[in-house]
Design a protein around this motif. Structure first.
Motif, PDB file in Angstrom:
ATOM      1  N   GLN A 212       0.834  -1.204   0.000  1.00 25.05           N
ATOM      2  CA  GLN A 212       0.000   0.000   0.000  1.00 25.05           C
ATOM      3  C   GLN A 212       0.867   1.252   0.000  1.00 25.05           C
ATOM      4  O   GLN A 212       1.878   1.320   0.704  1.00 25.05           O
ATOM      5  CB  GLN A 212      -0.887   0.009   1.253  1.00 25.05           C
ATOM      6  CG  GLN A 212      -1.858   1.175   1.349  1.00 25.05           C
ATOM      7  CD  GLN A 212      -3.039   1.035   0.406  1.00 25.05           C
ATOM      8  OE1 GLN A 212      -3.629  -0.026   0.303  1.00 25.05           O
ATOM      9  NE2 GLN A 212      -3.376   2.107  -0.286  1.00 25.05           N
TER      10      GLN A 212
ATOM     11  N   LYS B  23      -1.510  -0.304  -4.941  1.00 20.67           N
ATOM     12  CA  LYS B  23      -2.731   0.279  -4.382  1.00 20.67           C
ATOM     13  C   LYS B  23      -2.372   1.528  -3.576  1.00 20.67           C
ATOM     14  O   LYS B  23      -1.399   1.520  -2.811  1.00 20.67           O
ATOM     15  CB  LYS B  23      -3.446  -0.724  -3.471  1.00 20.67           C
ATOM     16  CG  LYS B  23      -4.120  -1.864  -4.194  1.00 20.67           C
ATOM     17  CD  LYS B  23      -4.981  -2.679  -3.235  1.00 20.67           C
ATOM     18  CE  LYS B  23      -4.120  -3.317  -2.149  1.00 20.67           C
ATOM     19  NZ  LYS B  23      -4.955  -4.181  -1.245  1.00 20.67           N
TER      20      LYS B  23
ATOM     21  N   ALA C 140      -6.760   9.722   4.997  1.00 23.55           N
ATOM     22  CA  ALA C 140      -6.183   8.866   3.951  1.00 23.55           C
ATOM     23  C   ALA C 140      -5.869   7.460   4.455  1.00 23.55           C
ATOM     24  O   ALA C 140      -5.607   6.565   3.653  1.00 23.55           O
ATOM     25  CB  ALA C 140      -4.924   9.512   3.377  1.00 23.55           C
TER      26      ALA C 140
ATOM     27  N   SER D 197      -3.809   5.240  -1.397  1.00 20.66           N
ATOM     28  CA  SER D 197      -4.803   6.127  -0.817  1.00 20.66           C
ATOM     29  C   SER D 197      -4.173   7.512  -0.761  1.00 20.66           C
ATOM     30  O   SER D 197      -3.008   7.651  -0.358  1.00 20.66           O
ATOM     31  CB  SER D 197      -5.189   5.655   0.589  1.00 20.66           C
ATOM     32  OG  SER D 197      -6.121   6.554   1.182  1.00 20.66           O
ATOM     33  N   THR D 198      -4.923   8.535  -1.149  1.00 20.92           N
ATOM     34  CA  THR D 198      -4.332   9.857  -1.369  1.00 20.92           C
ATOM     35  C   THR D 198      -5.020  10.940  -0.548  1.00 20.92           C
ATOM     36  O   THR D 198      -6.254  11.002  -0.496  1.00 20.92           O
ATOM     37  CB  THR D 198      -4.396  10.222  -2.862  1.00 20.92           C
ATOM     38  OG1 THR D 198      -3.751   9.192  -3.622  1.00 20.92           O
ATOM     39  CG2 THR D 198      -3.713  11.544  -3.144  1.00 20.92           C
ATOM     40  N   TYR D 199      -4.206  11.771   0.066  1.00 15.83           N
ATOM     41  CA  TYR D 199      -4.684  12.951   0.800  1.00 15.83           C
ATOM     42  C   TYR D 199      -5.307  13.941  -0.176  1.00 15.83           C
ATOM     43  O   TYR D 199      -4.741  14.238  -1.222  1.00 15.83           O
ATOM     44  CB  TYR D 199      -3.499  13.570   1.539  1.00 15.83           C
ATOM     45  CG  TYR D 199      -3.602  15.046   1.865  1.00 15.83           C
ATOM     46  CD1 TYR D 199      -4.565  15.520   2.743  1.00 15.83           C
ATOM     47  CD2 TYR D 199      -2.706  15.968   1.311  1.00 15.83           C
ATOM     48  CE1 TYR D 199      -4.640  16.862   3.058  1.00 15.83           C
ATOM     49  CE2 TYR D 199      -2.768  17.313   1.619  1.00 15.83           C
ATOM     50  CZ  TYR D 199      -3.740  17.756   2.491  1.00 15.83           C
ATOM     51  OH  TYR D 199      -3.812  19.086   2.794  1.00 15.83           O
TER      52      TYR D 199
ATOM     53  N   ILE E 116       0.544   5.329   0.825  1.00 14.42           N
ATOM     54  CA  ILE E 116      -0.252   6.416   1.414  1.00 14.42           C
ATOM     55  C   ILE E 116       0.369   7.709   0.908  1.00 14.42           C
ATOM     56  O   ILE E 116       1.452   8.104   1.352  1.00 14.42           O
ATOM     57  CB  ILE E 116      -0.243   6.375   2.952  1.00 14.42           C
ATOM     58  CG1 ILE E 116      -0.677   4.999   3.474  1.00 14.42           C
ATOM     59  CG2 ILE E 116      -1.114   7.493   3.514  1.00 14.42           C
ATOM     60  CD1 ILE E 116      -2.093   4.609   3.111  1.00 14.42           C
TER      61      ILE E 116
ATOM     62  N   PHE F 279      -9.359   3.948   6.056  1.00 14.87           N
ATOM     63  CA  PHE F 279      -9.825   2.675   5.496  1.00 14.87           C
ATOM     64  C   PHE F 279      -9.090   1.473   6.097  1.00 14.87           C
ATOM     65  O   PHE F 279      -9.566   0.332   6.021  1.00 14.87           O
ATOM     66  CB  PHE F 279      -9.665   2.673   3.966  1.00 14.87           C
ATOM     67  CG  PHE F 279      -8.252   2.517   3.496  1.00 14.87           C
ATOM     68  CD1 PHE F 279      -7.780   1.299   3.025  1.00 14.87           C
ATOM     69  CD2 PHE F 279      -7.367   3.592   3.518  1.00 14.87           C
ATOM     70  CE1 PHE F 279      -6.476   1.154   2.596  1.00 14.87           C
ATOM     71  CE2 PHE F 279      -6.062   3.459   3.082  1.00 14.87           C
ATOM     72  CZ  PHE F 279      -5.614   2.231   2.620  1.00 14.87           C
TER      73      PHE F 279
END
Length: 321
Positions: free
Chosen positions: A75, A95, A129, A97-99, A77, A132
């Motif tokens: 992951q 994969k 972010a 996740s973005t601010y 971030i 999840f």
């Protein structure tokens, strides 16, 4: 789970990623947390126990991407959210996740002089972010780890060794800094000896301030290293400072902080002192403020009222209480 957190700059923004890294490490089962930043900001994560590996951005983005691929992360971030991080995410296929930066709302806030962005602190914006993953705010301050054992008797004159107020007079841009005459006026009203901190760029300012007041003010600007300056901030009775990295780093030590804002505003950036028990946020309510997100080299209107008209009593009373 192997996680790469990315934030390239700047000092203040990276400082506020530390609660995210800590929460990831402590709350995600078997998490291995790596952090990617620019070499210039390596010191922020030196000695941080919650980072398993620190990666530094290379001159060639391709080389950085190859290093990321080799680590086989589960992951990413992305707490920076710019073109380079977009390329990294696209080319690694990991994969992510973005601010969410809210650039349009920030631009409108600046133009309309109305805060339209999230009222959350930047730390809480970052934490969204990683929500999840089941990560929640642990309600602890930012982290900063001093690199060496320092001897206060070697850094300060005898007059300051039993307690002082630290005044961080430096900042990257002019509109973040208070004029010397104003700093002199405040220092003359403080009960504690005053320690001036900042880089070489404000050493002459510090000399002028100290000369105007005398031995109750010691100018360490351009003399102490960053690590020594952080150590001295951590030992201060209280801190007065502008929107600059050293003032933000002071939050790691929970010392009382008077955070003084000129042309920039804490609401727009979301970076007022975080999880500090005793705080004063000082600023003047003006129709022209904020004039920029990050500071300017001169006041666009020439009057510089945001600092020239800054009330001194609140700052003095906060330090003297």
């Amino acid at each position: 789970m192997k996680i790469l957190v990315i934030r390239f700059s700047s000092m203040g923004d990276i400082i506020y990623t530390t609660p995210v890294v800590r929460c990831l490490k402590k709350q995600v089962p078997n998490a291995e947390v790596h952090f990617l930043t620019k070499p210039a900001f390596k010191y922020i994560y030196d000695n941080n126990p919650y980072v398993d590996k620190l990666l530094l951005l290379k001159p060639s983005l391709t080389d950085t991407i190859n290093e990321i691929k080799a680590e086989k992360y589960d992951q990413i971030i992305d707490l920076h959210n710019n073109l380079r991080t977009s390329i990294i995410k696209l080319r690694t296929g990991i994969k992510a996740s973005t601010y969410k930066k809210q650039p349009i709302l920030k631009w409108l806030s600046l133009k309309l002089k109305r805060n339209l962005v999230s009222k959350d602190h930047l730390v809480d914006r970052y934490l969204k972010a990683v929500k999840f993953l089941g990560v929640v705010n642990d309600d602890n301050p930012i982290d900063y780890y001093i690199k060496a054992e320092h001897d206060i008797t070697k850094l300060l004159p005898v007059s300051h060794q039993n307690g002082y107020a630290a005044f961080v007079i430096g900042a990257t841009h002019f509109t973040k800094r208070m004029p010397n005459y104003k700093i002199i006026s405040i220092c003359k009203q403080l009960k504690l000896p005053v320690l001036l901190l900042g880089g070489n760029d404000v050493k002459a300012n510090g000399d002028e301030i100290a000369a105007a007041i005398g031995t109750s003010v010691y100018n360490a600007c351009g003399i102490t290293s960053l690590d020594e300056s952080v150590f001295l901030v951590s030992k201060a009775k209280n801190v007065i400072g502008f929107d600059t990295g050293l003032t933000h780093i002071a939050e790691a030590f929970n010392v009382p902080i008077a955070s003084v804002w000129g042309g920039t505003t804490p609401d727009l950036l979301g970076v007022w002192p975080y999880k500090v028990k005793e705080v004063l946020v000082a600023g003047v309510d003006l129709s022209c403020r904020p004039c920029s997100k990050f500071g300017l080299e001169k006041c666009p209107l020439g009057h510089f009222k945001c600092m020239n008209d800054m009330p001194e009593a609140d700052i003095v009373n906060f330090s003297n209480r």
